[in-house]
Write an enzyme that holds these catalytic residues in place. Structure first.
Site, PDB file in Angstrom:
ATOM      1  CG  HIS A 107      -1.973  -1.082   1.179  1.00 47.80           C
ATOM      2  ND1 HIS A 107      -2.566  -1.595   2.554  1.00 47.80           N
ATOM      3  CD2 HIS A 107      -2.547  -1.721   0.353  1.00 47.80           C
ATOM      4  CE1 HIS A 107      -3.306  -2.584   2.140  1.00 47.80           C
ATOM      5  NE2 HIS A 107      -3.203  -2.725   0.848  1.00 47.80           N
ATOM      6  CG  HIS A 165      -6.651  -3.413   2.646  1.00 51.41           C
ATOM      7  ND1 HIS A 165      -6.021  -4.333   2.253  1.00 51.41           N
ATOM      8  CD2 HIS A 165      -7.086  -3.551   3.921  1.00 51.41           C
ATOM      9  CE1 HIS A 165      -5.880  -5.274   3.354  1.00 51.41           C
ATOM     10  NE2 HIS A 165      -6.415  -4.615   4.316  1.00 51.41           N
TER      11      HIS A 165
END
Length: 596
Positions: free
Chosen positions: A531, A575
């Site tokens: 990420h 996320h």
């Protein structure tokens, strides 16, 4: 037949370029002198949104250049359960690796990024999590633009999302939080797993520490709830299948070209009013090293959407970055922006597994070729069965206790009291390749409010050489401490009385391990949640740091805007795909407002 259709498309592209389509390469673009209003660099999560929304206006022509190939007919992308096969070391991955990570005992690890239409939305783990209200309010506060606050972004959250409720949605989500009319599909797990009831029974039994949360996308994510995922009817919903679906690709003003590498952005002139350099030309070639390079200019804007690795890579090769560092490497400095490539932030990630008293885990599916073939046949014919879901059915978002010694010794790295410090991902088996025998339960942990910062730099003057990626995972004592406490939390979870007859023994790290032993385990096994953000971060107008202003235009330049996760000042405690969709939706409106 497909080859014939592609050939027809390329012929049409070469001859007139007057109708929209998807092209396998840039051969037609090379031979054309047509102009485009907007050039979008990257057909990934954000770039697909921008392309879709700008071409809603039939007077705007948009060219999208994607370095990767098509997302179609790649089972490891399409089948949700196969998502962990999509990367790394596949044609759909850039196949980056990190530098040796000090926080990981000197290990260099794979660093997946989508190299395919749809970008990382085509290869990620499918989790659709917006983050907390505090995350977005911090973006607004630090940028000086209230438009990035949670409340102001709610319309864009709804605009991007098409939620598909299950047939029996009782206590699985809150309908008031969601939109059912957007573009990108979001749903809940569709195939029941043996661990579902066990996870929620434990949450109920240990509710003080692990409370149930009916909907983690409400802006208040803390607790344990059902995973929400980008899946539609048993298949992945990506930016490529949603925002660049056939009905949008068919727009006559949208042209998407695959297998085309953008190497630089170039000055095309100067603004007549401000005198600032205008960067509306891009240099590109095929995605094969040594290919000839060509140029095309946008009449309005170039939008960089190449991601947190690709965007700074292109900027620095263009001479936009820290001038001293670029000159030392042999790149002529063009525009001094020292923050380019700095401030890389990412989530560290660790899996812990236990042997369980059950035969109802997906370990059998991974080991038994006959079962695997039967499951694939069921998915192929009916879009049902165990392959219709990602590997994660529940997610937990948790904070350290307020009286934690960690928070007494370090500043709180989270965005506020609604934001978690760490994440727990519950999996009915060992993801990937399980041990040869036995059945397992896995709880993965992630440090989602990290304090460590890394960087993206160049190692040569050749744009085809990969950049130097240092996410600095677990690079601070604080991040390691949070991961240690996250693992301790999983150990308390599996020790719940309700799991006494289920959990047999750990296979990762014993709950009797000392902190020193646990720290060694973490450093030897942790990786990344993939990420990365922050390498072209936004800051207030006229700030002496940052890369883009709050409207996402590059500081000191005209005609160049960045729309991807690189503009986030901090990584969202979630996320990242949902937040990228949301940011891109607002960015599209900002662009539209400028070019009415």
């Amino acid at each position: 037949m497909m080859t014939f259709l592609v050939s027809l498309a390329i012929l049409a592209f070469e001859s007139t370029l007057c109708w929209g389509a998807l092209y396998e390469n840039n051969s037609g673009l090379v031979k054309s002198d047509v102009q485009f209003d907007f050039i979008v660099v990257g057909g990934g999560t954000a770039g697909s949104v921008i392309a879709n929304r700008l071409t809603e206006n039939p007077n705007h022509s948009v060219l999208v250049l994607e370095a990767g190939g098509s997302n179609e007919n790649v089972l490891d992308i399409i089948v949700p359960f196969f998502n962990i096969r999509a990367v790394p070391n596949t044609p759909q991955d850039w196949n980056y690796t990190t530098t040796a990570q000090t926080g990981l005992n000197g290990r260099s690890i794979p660093y997946p990024r989508g190299h395919v239409l749809g970008g990382s939305s085509s290869v990620n783990g499918l989790a659709y999590t917006r983050g907390s209200k505090d995350d977005y309010d911090r973006y607004a506060r630090l940028s000086g633009d209230e438009g990035w606050s949670w409340d102001r972004l709610i319309p864009y959250m709804r605009k991007t999302e098409r939620f598909h409720p299950p047939s029996n949605p009782t206590e699985q989500f809150n309908p008031a939080v969601h939109s059912f009319t957007g573009i990108n599909s979001v749903s809940l797990p569709a195939f029941p797993r043996d661990t579902d009831a066990r996870v929620f029974a434990t949450s109920s039994e240990l509710s003080d520490e692990f409370p149930f949360n009916i909907d983690m996308n409400s802006g208040a994510p803390l607790g344990i709830g059902w995973a929400q995922v980008s899946i539609k009817n048993g298949s992945r919903s990506s930016a490529a299948t949603s925002y660049l679906a056939p009905q949008y690709i068919a727009r006559p003003n949208l042209h998407v070209v695959l297998n085309t590498m953008v190497t630089r952005v170039l000055q095309s002139g100067s603004d007549s009013k401000t005198g600032q350099p205008a960067f509306q030309t891009i240099e590109y070639s095929s995605n094969v090293r040594g290919s000839p390079r060509f140029r095309v200019t946008a009449t309005k804007e170039v939008i960089l959407s190449a991601g947190s690795i690709g965007t700074p890579h292109i900027l620095m090769h263009s001479g936009i970055g820290d001038s001293a560092s670029l000159a030392a490497l042999g790149i002529a400095p063009v525009h001094n922006l020292p923050s380019v490539g700095k401030n890389l932030s990412d989530h560290s990630f660790l899996r812990s597994s236990w042997l369980v008293n059950s035969t109802k885990t997906f370990d059998n599916l991974e080991r038994n070729a006959t079962l695997a073939a039967e499951a694939l046949e069921e998915w192929t014919t009916t879009k049902t069965g165990p392959l219709v879901d990602s590997i994660t059915s529940q997610i937990g978002w948790l904070r350290l206790p307020n009286n934690s010694s960690i928070l007494q010794n370090f500043p709180d790295p989270s965005s506020g009291p609604l934001s978690p410090h760490f994440e727990m991902l519950f999996t009915n088996g060992v993801p990937g390749t399980p041990p040869a025998t036995g059945n397992y339960f896995t709880i993965s942990t992630g440090v989602v409010s990290p304090s460590s910062r890394g960087s993206v730099t160049l190692n040569s003057t050749d744009p085809f050489d990969p950049p130097v990626i240092n996410p600095n995972l677990l690079g601070s004592e604080l991040d390691l401490s949070i991961m240690r406490e996250a693992v301790r939390a999983t150990q308390r979870f599996v020790a719940a009385p309700t799991l006494a007859d289920y959990i047999l023994s750990p296979i990762s790290i014993n709950d009797t391990a000392s902190d020193t032993e646990l720290d060694a385990f973490i450093r030897n096994h942790a990786t990344s949640l993939d990420h990365p953000v922050g390498t072209a971060a936004m800051s207030p107008p006229h700030a002496g740091y940052g890369v883009v202003d709050p409207d996402l235009t590059v500081k000191g330049l005209v005609g160049l805007r960045i729309v991807d996760a690189s503009v986030f000042e901090y990584v969202v405690a979630a996320h990242t795909q949902a937040s990228v969709y949301i940011f891109a939706e607002r960015a599209a409106d900002l662009i539209k407002a400028k070019f009415k």
